[in-house]
Design an enzyme around this catalytic site. Structure first.
Site, PDB file in Angstrom:
ATOM      1  N   ASP A   1      96.641  28.755  29.538  1.00 32.41           N
ATOM      2  CA  ASP A   1      95.837  28.147  30.279  1.00 32.41           C
ATOM      3  C   ASP A   1      96.583  26.602  30.541  1.00 32.41           C
ATOM      4  OD1 ASP A   1      93.916  26.053  31.401  1.00 32.41           O
ATOM      5  OD2 ASP A   1      92.279  26.566  29.889  1.00 32.41           O
TER       6      ASP A   1
ATOM      7  N   LYS B   1      93.321  26.749  36.540  1.00 27.87           N
ATOM      8  CA  LYS B   1      92.361  25.408  36.740  1.00 27.87           C
ATOM      9  C   LYS B   1      92.629  24.836  38.287  1.00 27.87           C
ATOM     10  CE  LYS B   1      90.232  24.650  32.638  1.00 27.87           C
ATOM     11  NZ  LYS B   1      91.085  25.521  31.803  1.00 27.87           N
TER      12      LYS B   1
ATOM     13  N   LYS C   1      86.368  26.835  19.781  1.00 28.84           N
ATOM     14  CA  LYS C   1      87.411  26.115  19.822  1.00 28.84           C
ATOM     15  C   LYS C   1      88.189  25.932  18.433  1.00 28.84           C
ATOM     16  CE  LYS C   1      87.170  24.479  24.065  1.00 28.84           C
ATOM     17  NZ  LYS C   1      88.236  24.738  24.944  1.00 28.84           N
TER      18      LYS C   1
ATOM     19  N   GLU D   1      93.997  32.013  22.773  1.00 30.53           N
ATOM     20  CA  GLU D   1      94.238  31.089  24.092  1.00 30.53           C
ATOM     21  C   GLU D   1      94.980  29.818  23.705  1.00 30.53           C
ATOM     22  OE1 GLU D   1      91.626  29.494  27.857  1.00 30.53           O
ATOM     23  OE2 GLU D   1      90.647  30.832  26.330  1.00 30.53           O
TER      24      GLU D   1
END
Length: 379
Positions: free
Chosen positions: A252, A276, A176, A229
């Site tokens: 994403d 997702k 992260k 990402e």
């Protein structure tokens, strides 16, 4: 419709829908992203859809706090109550029709529809006495490779966590980032130095940076092998970073619909996509977007915003029906939480996850583990 032994078609209709509220605390404590975004639990809604044949399908949706997606747990509970009565009497196997009906009676809010679609998908496969993976295109491999998350923290804490994950046998890390750029450069440099060469690293900013900040980070970390990402919020912002990037990019948060996926493809804005389930509105729409994205050449990860055995099983069925050469990795959310919802679960061996044996999702949900439903409609 099913065909009975006498050659007649047999109708299948939704008879009862129940919804449960299940709070799922994290095994390892708070989940931290950049900019102080923290979650302590998955706040899940679990849906049971029973047919007049006696079969029941299960679905689950859990947002990662109120900060991650335009979805929140209280909204899911309220929305299910609004939508569910409209589904009574309909054939749960008519998944496209069920989806159009939900979009007709309730505009937008795909996350609310996700658990209902998942339950219908599970029920459709159970009615056919086949695993859901078969309905989703067929099983491409026995297991999928898992990744682990290195949550946002101090340099030393992140490096130590990365070492522990690799020591546990995992080879794929999602690190992260998305906070102070110079601090994140130091964090990722320390993580990369703490793990063996060849460890797969994804640097996930969760849309936390401006293009200026993302380019600063990318320029300072050119010597590190990683996939970038979702550095920025919009597709165009990410595309502006990609133009000067010498690394693969995965999007994403930018993939919220079929139109988004096609826009990313037209612009050449990414090499891979993380799909997702709840963000896209359920298993049915995720499968549709996944299949087209595969044909267009994207690398694919299928997961969700959170949940336990039910949601993880749906993720596993979608992952294992994705061609292996186009699959990036998967995640085992049911191992994140302290509560159980089923008597079995998606099997994890080392760093790989499979699907439970049996029809539908393959899991055996235990209603007594869910508590009393907060909503019931039908007979």
């Amino acid at each position: 419709m099913q065909v009975g032994g006498n050659g007649r078609t047999e109708k299948l209709r939704i008879k009862t829908i129940k919804a449960y509220h299940v709070v799922q605390p994290f095994v390892d404590g708070p989940y931290r992203m950049s900019k102080g975004r923290v979650a302590d639990v998955f706040d899940a809604v679990i849906v049971a859809i029973a047919s007049d044949s006696g079969l029941t399908g299960w679905g689950e949706m859990a947002p990662l706090g109120n900060f991650y997606s335009p979805a929140f747990a209280a909204g899911t509970r309220a929305g299910v109550i609004e939508i569910a009565p409209h589904l009574l009497g309909h054939d749960p196997r008519a998944l496209a029709s069920i989806g159009r009906l939900m979009d007709t009676v309730f505009k937008g809010h795909p996350y609310i529809k996700s658990a209902l679609d998942m339950a219908c998908s599970d029920l459709a496969a159970r009615a056919a006495d086949i695993p859901l993976v078969t309905l989703l295109g067929g099983r491409e491999s026995e297991t999928a490779e898992l990744y682990k998350v290195v949550t946002h923290g101090t340099v030393d804490a992140m490096a130590a966590l990365a070492k522990r994950i690799v020591r546990d046998g995992f080879h794929r890390l999602q690190v992260k980032v998305g906070g102070n750029v110079h601090d994140d450069i130091e964090r990722v440099t320390a993580v990369a130095a703490s793990v063996p060469k060849g460890t797969v690293i994804f640097c996930d900013a969760n849309a936390g940076w401006t293009p200026y900040q993302a380019r600063q980070f990318a320029d300072a970390t050119r010597a590190i092998d990683y996939t970038f990402e979702q550095p920025c919020t919009t597709i165009d912002e990410c595309m502006s970073v990609r133009r000067s990037l010498d690394k693969p990019m995965v999007l994403d948060e930018s993939v919220a619909s079929l139109d988004d996926m096609l826009d990313i493809h037209r612009k050449g804005a990414a090499d891979g996509l993380t799909l997702k389930i709840s963000r896209l509105g359920g298993v049915t729409k995720t499968r549709q977007i996944r299949d087209l994205a595969v044909d267009l050449g994207f690398m694919i990860t299928v997961e969700d915003t959170g949940g336990a055995e039910i949601d993880t099983s749906a993720m596993a069925h979608l992952s294992l029906s994705t061609p292996e050469e186009r699959r990036l990795h998967a995640i085992a959310f049911h191992e994140w939480v302290t509560v159980r919802t089923a008597s079995n679960k998606p099997p994890v061996s080392g760093s790989r996850m499979g699907i439970p044996d049996g029809p539908g999702l393959g899991i055996d949900v235990v209603p007594d583990l869910l508590g009393a439903p907060f909503f019931k409609v039908g007979s």
